[in-house]
Design a protein around this motif. Structure first.
Motif, PDB file in Angstrom:
ATOM      1  N   ASN A  66       0.836  -1.186   0.000  1.00  0.00           N
ATOM      2  CA  ASN A  66       0.000   0.000   0.000  1.00  0.00           C
ATOM      3  C   ASN A  66       0.880   1.248   0.000  1.00  0.00           C
ATOM      4  OD1 ASN A  66      -1.706   2.201   0.964  1.00  0.00           O
ATOM      5  ND2 ASN A  66      -3.213   0.584   1.255  1.00  0.00           N
ATOM      6  N   GLN A  67       0.474   2.231  -0.755  1.00  0.00           N
ATOM      7  CA  GLN A  67       1.255   3.453  -0.943  1.00  0.00           C
ATOM      8  C   GLN A  67       1.553   4.159   0.377  1.00  0.00           C
ATOM      9  OE1 GLN A  67      -0.638   6.181  -3.608  1.00  0.00           O
ATOM     10  NE2 GLN A  67       1.293   7.147  -4.151  1.00  0.00           N
ATOM     11  N   ARG A  68       0.685   4.052   1.354  1.00  0.00           N
ATOM     12  CA  ARG A  68       0.916   4.752   2.625  1.00  0.00           C
ATOM     13  C   ARG A  68       2.095   4.176   3.406  1.00  0.00           C
ATOM     14  NH1 ARG A  68      -3.970   1.819   4.166  1.00  0.00           N
ATOM     15  NH2 ARG A  68      -3.455   0.414   5.874  1.00  0.00           N
ATOM     16  N   ALA A  70       4.827   2.934   1.728  1.00  0.00           N
ATOM     17  CA  ALA A  70       6.004   3.046   0.859  1.00  0.00           C
ATOM     18  C   ALA A  70       6.849   4.274   1.179  1.00  0.00           C
ATOM     19  CB  ALA A  70       5.579   3.078  -0.605  1.00  0.00           C
ATOM     20  N   ILE A 112       3.719  -0.693  -5.978  1.00  0.00           N
ATOM     21  CA  ILE A 112       3.038   0.255  -5.090  1.00  0.00           C
ATOM     22  C   ILE A 112       1.588   0.378  -5.558  1.00  0.00           C
ATOM     23  CG2 ILE A 112       3.039   2.596  -4.157  1.00  0.00           C
ATOM     24  CD1 ILE A 112       5.521   0.883  -3.455  1.00  0.00           C
ATOM     25  N   SER A 114      -2.498   1.786  -4.659  1.00  0.00           N
ATOM     26  CA  SER A 114      -3.196   2.852  -3.933  1.00  0.00           C
ATOM     27  C   SER A 114      -4.438   2.340  -3.216  1.00  0.00           C
ATOM     28  CB  SER A 114      -3.578   3.973  -4.904  1.00  0.00           C
ATOM     29  OG  SER A 114      -4.384   3.462  -5.949  1.00  0.00           O
TER      30      SER A 114
END
Length: 131
Positions: A66-68, A70, A112, A114
């Motif tokens: 999840n991008q959060r 990364a 990655i 979202s």
């Protein structure tokens, strides 16, 4: 007398093989029923083992993060993946170290994403297929 010793050894060997097979099968079943702890770059989250994740990059399995989690990352490439409803272009990074289910792996490719549905989507090919 010697014939009996060979028979006993064969029976014991077969029992060991059967017990090993059922133990490995039980471990796979237990792991697939739950989320596993994933740690990388100072983050800790839970990963979902996705049997349908067959995505590879240069022959190596790709996980999705999840991008959060990364943070700031360096993109090494972009790849296209097919989701349930569309094709999506995602950034690909290389994680130097990642710990999955108490085992550390080095140089793992991660895409990655979202989506907020999962923290991490694991590839079943990781760790020799034990996931």
């Amino acid at each position: 007398m010697e014939g009996y010793h060979i028979r006993y050894i064969m029976i014991i060997a077969i029992l060991v093989i059967l017990i090993s097979y059922f133990y490995i099968d039980l471990c796979r079943h237990r792991i697939h029923q739950q989320m596993v702890k994933v740690c990388f770059q100072g983050h800790q989250c839970y990963g979902f083992i996705d049997n349908g994740n067959q995505v590879t990059y240069h022959g190596y399995p790709v996980i999705f993060i999840n991008q959060r989690f990364a943070g700031d990352y360096t993109v090494i490439d972009n790849i296209w993946i097919e989701t349930a409803s569309q094709q999506e272009k995602i950034d690909l990074i290389l994680l130097p170290d990642i710990t999955i289910h108490h085992q550390t792996l080095h140089d793992v490719y991660a895409g990655i994403i979202s989506s907020n549905q999962y923290d991490c989507i694991l590839n079943q090919q990781l760790m020799g297929g034990l996931l």
